[in-house]
Write a protein that holds these residues in place. Structure first.
Motif, PDB file in Angstrom:
ATOM      1  N   ARG A   1      47.960  61.225 -84.138  1.00 56.13           N
ATOM      2  CA  ARG A   1      46.539  61.137 -83.792  1.00 56.13           C
ATOM      3  C   ARG A   1      46.210  59.689 -83.468  1.00 56.13           C
ATOM      4  NH1 ARG A   1      42.322  59.453 -87.315  1.00 56.13           N
ATOM      5  NH2 ARG A   1      40.229  59.949 -86.545  1.00 56.13           N
ATOM      6  N   ILE A   2      45.346  59.478 -82.481  1.00 60.39           N
ATOM      7  CA  ILE A   2      44.806  58.159 -82.161  1.00 60.39           C
ATOM      8  C   ILE A   2      43.295  58.208 -82.325  1.00 60.39           C
ATOM      9  CG2 ILE A   2      44.451  56.438 -80.348  1.00 60.39           C
ATOM     10  CD1 ILE A   2      47.151  57.324 -79.156  1.00 60.39           C
ATOM     11  N   SER A   3      42.757  57.243 -83.058  1.00 60.02           N
ATOM     12  CA  SER A   3      41.300  57.113 -83.160  1.00 60.02           C
ATOM     13  C   SER A   3      40.865  55.880 -82.388  1.00 60.02           C
ATOM     14  CB  SER A   3      40.847  57.023 -84.619  1.00 60.02           C
ATOM     15  OG  SER A   3      41.208  55.788 -85.192  1.00 60.02           O
ATOM     16  N   ILE A   4      39.763  56.019 -81.654  1.00 64.34           N
ATOM     17  CA  ILE A   4      39.179  54.927 -80.878  1.00 64.34           C
ATOM     18  C   ILE A   4      37.814  54.643 -81.466  1.00 64.34           C
ATOM     19  CG2 ILE A   4      38.548  54.090 -78.591  1.00 64.34           C
ATOM     20  CD1 ILE A   4      40.427  57.207 -78.413  1.00 64.34           C
ATOM     21  N   GLN A   5      37.651  53.462 -82.073  1.00 64.59           N
ATOM     22  CA  GLN A   5      36.413  53.122 -82.779  1.00 64.59           C
ATOM     23  C   GLN A   5      35.604  52.109 -81.964  1.00 64.59           C
ATOM     24  OE1 GLN A   5      39.078  51.380 -85.333  1.00 64.59           O
ATOM     25  NE2 GLN A   5      40.134  53.319 -85.066  1.00 64.59           N
TER      26      GLN A   5
ATOM     27  N   GLY B   1      38.401  49.384 -81.298  1.00 68.24           N
ATOM     28  CA  GLY B   1      39.601  49.272 -82.115  1.00 68.24           C
ATOM     29  C   GLY B   1      40.364  50.583 -82.083  1.00 68.24           C
ATOM     30  N   LEU B   2      41.663  50.534 -81.826  1.00 68.66           N
ATOM     31  CA  LEU B   2      42.486  51.736 -81.748  1.00 68.66           C
ATOM     32  C   LEU B   2      43.465  51.766 -82.904  1.00 68.66           C
ATOM     33  CD1 LEU B   2      41.355  51.467 -78.800  1.00 68.66           C
ATOM     34  CD2 LEU B   2      43.482  52.543 -78.044  1.00 68.66           C
ATOM     35  N   CYS B   3      43.602  52.943 -83.527  1.00 70.25           N
ATOM     36  CA  CYS B   3      44.575  53.166 -84.589  1.00 70.25           C
ATOM     37  C   CYS B   3      45.449  54.349 -84.222  1.00 70.25           C
ATOM     38  CB  CYS B   3      43.889  53.452 -85.931  1.00 70.25           C
ATOM     39  SG  CYS B   3      42.945  52.083 -86.616  1.00 70.25           S
TER      40      CYS B   3
ATOM     41  N   LEU C   1      49.647  51.998 -86.548  1.00 71.89           N
ATOM     42  CA  LEU C   1      49.734  50.981 -85.505  1.00 71.89           C
ATOM     43  C   LEU C   1      48.329  50.652 -85.013  1.00 71.89           C
ATOM     44  CD1 LEU C   1      52.780  52.346 -83.472  1.00 71.89           C
ATOM     45  CD2 LEU C   1      52.780  50.686 -85.355  1.00 71.89           C
ATOM     46  N   LEU C   2      48.135  49.416 -84.554  1.00 67.88           N
ATOM     47  CA  LEU C   2      46.787  48.924 -84.263  1.00 67.88           C
ATOM     48  C   LEU C   2      46.731  48.206 -82.920  1.00 67.88           C
ATOM     49  CD1 LEU C   2      46.166  47.316 -87.772  1.00 67.88           C
ATOM     50  CD2 LEU C   2      45.281  49.523 -87.003  1.00 67.88           C
ATOM     51  N   LYS C   3      45.546  48.226 -82.327  1.00 76.16           N
ATOM     52  CA  LYS C   3      45.232  47.373 -81.161  1.00 76.16           C
ATOM     53  C   LYS C   3      43.728  47.222 -81.099  1.00 76.16           C
ATOM     54  CE  LYS C   3      45.988  44.932 -77.402  1.00 76.16           C
ATOM     55  NZ  LYS C   3      44.761  44.112 -77.493  1.00 76.16           N
ATOM     56  N   PHE C   4      43.252  45.983 -81.016  1.00 70.61           N
ATOM     57  CA  PHE C   4      41.822  45.691 -80.955  1.00 70.61           C
ATOM     58  C   PHE C   4      41.475  45.117 -79.593  1.00 70.61           C
ATOM     59  CE2 PHE C   4      38.218  42.742 -81.565  1.00 70.61           C
ATOM     60  CZ  PHE C   4      37.259  43.659 -81.998  1.00 70.61           C
ATOM     61  N   TYR C   5      40.406  45.637 -78.983  1.00 74.43           N
ATOM     62  CA  TYR C   5      39.899  45.148 -77.700  1.00 74.43           C
ATOM     63  C   TYR C   5      38.531  44.520 -77.932  1.00 74.43           C
ATOM     64  CZ  TYR C   5      43.671  47.805 -75.558  1.00 74.43           C
ATOM     65  OH  TYR C   5      44.904  48.284 -75.202  1.00 74.43           O
TER      66      TYR C   5
ATOM     67  N   GLY D   1      50.877  53.714 -73.253  1.00 76.92           N
ATOM     68  CA  GLY D   1      50.453  52.539 -72.508  1.00 76.92           C
ATOM     69  C   GLY D   1      49.833  51.412 -73.297  1.00 76.92           C
ATOM     70  N   VAL D   2      49.371  51.669 -74.515  1.00 79.93           N
ATOM     71  CA  VAL D   2      48.737  50.618 -75.315  1.00 79.93           C
ATOM     72  C   VAL D   2      49.820  49.745 -75.958  1.00 79.93           C
ATOM     73  CG1 VAL D   2      47.388  50.195 -77.414  1.00 79.93           C
ATOM     74  CG2 VAL D   2      46.630  51.912 -75.758  1.00 79.93           C
ATOM     75  N   PRO D   3      49.662  48.419 -75.943  1.00 82.76           N
ATOM     76  CA  PRO D   3      50.630  47.535 -76.617  1.00 82.76           C
ATOM     77  C   PRO D   3      50.392  47.534 -78.127  1.00 82.76           C
ATOM     78  CG  PRO D   3      48.908  46.221 -75.594  1.00 82.76           C
ATOM     79  CD  PRO D   3      48.637  47.656 -75.197  1.00 82.76           C
ATOM     80  N   TRP D   4      50.828  48.588 -78.782  1.00 79.06           N
ATOM     81  CA  TRP D   4      50.581  48.773 -80.208  1.00 79.06           C
ATOM     82  C   TRP D   4      51.242  47.673 -81.032  1.00 79.06           C
ATOM     83  CZ3 TRP D   4      46.921  52.131 -81.167  1.00 79.06           C
ATOM     84  CH2 TRP D   4      46.720  53.206 -80.294  1.00 79.06           C
ATOM     85  N   ARG D   5      50.588  47.328 -82.147  1.00 75.60           N
ATOM     86  CA  ARG D   5      51.114  46.307 -83.044  1.00 75.60           C
ATOM     87  C   ARG D   5      51.292  46.892 -84.437  1.00 75.60           C
ATOM     88  NH1 ARG D   5      47.449  41.130 -83.089  1.00 75.60           N
ATOM     89  NH2 ARG D   5      49.047  40.613 -84.623  1.00 75.60           N
TER      90      ARG D   5
END
Length: 209
Positions: free
Chosen positions: A198-202, A114-116, A76-80, A56-60
């Motif tokens: 793996r996804i990390s949520i920072q 921030g998601l990786c 892949l990255l996405k910052f909120y 579901g995340v719009p990864w970049r």
């Protein structure tokens, strides 16, 4: 090398959510004013969240200049940013629990996420500290919740020295605090061994990247 995601047997049928942080948190003082807190398996139902975020995340996919060439960022990255809705309601609960436990010590709330997405063992992040903004001059905290397959997070003193390793995945929480971003570095190394995604949520306070 790519490996399929394998759910944790402990996470089967677990309800997605977090409990208030408390006695399960274990702090390790690293020296030079730095410390880490660990709370293994804090997020229950973490495999469900991994699947939601992966889809579901719009990864970049980003590219960055390194020396004299532009290279692909190996993840892949996405910052909120603060005020931007997080991609899953449980992440609001996670941030709320982190703020309830750490805000007094930190002196401010966690505001951004921030998601990786580390897709396999070829994805990585090099040695670094989160020193963009206030993290380069002030003590702060970065809280990371990991979902998906475990990957090793390495930490070492800035300037060199023996590293320490923590394998993080399936809902584990690590918080790097004090001077950790200035006096220590951390990395997720590449590996030739089969490694699941793996996804990390920072979670970070305002002005820390």
């Amino acid at each position: 090398m790519k490996a399929a995601f394998q759910a944790s047997l402990l996470d089967l049928d677990a309800e997605l959510g977090v409990e208030p942080l408390g006695g399960a948190v274990r702090r390790t003082h690293l020296g030079r004013g730095a410390w880490i807190d660990l709370c293994p398996g804090w997020l229950s139902g973490a495999d469900t969240l991994f699947e939601r975020l992966a889809e579901g995340v719009p990864w970049r996919a980003e590219r960055r200049r390194m020396y004299d060439q532009v290279v692909d960022v190996p993840r892949l990255l996405k910052f909120y940013d603060e005020g931007e809705p997080l991609p899953d309601p449980v992440l609001d609960d996670v941030r709320g629990m982190l703020n309830a436990y750490y805000e007094q010590e930190l002196g401010e709330p966690f505001r951004t996420a921030g998601l990786c997405f580390y897709r396999d063992g070829r994805d990585s992040v090099a040695w670094h500290g989160d020193t963009i903004g206030r993290g380069g001059t002030e003590d702060t905290m970065v809280a990371i919740v990991s979902v998906g397959s475990p990957r090793p997070l390495l930490l070492r003193p800035r300037g060199g020295g023996p590293s320490i390793r923590r394998d993080l995945g399936h809902g584990d929480l690590i918080v790097m605090g004090g001077s950790c971003q200035r006096t220590w570095e951390h990395a997720i190394p590449k590996t030739a061994r089969p490694a699941g995604p793996r996804i990390s949520i920072q979670f970070r306070p305002r002005g820390v990247r």
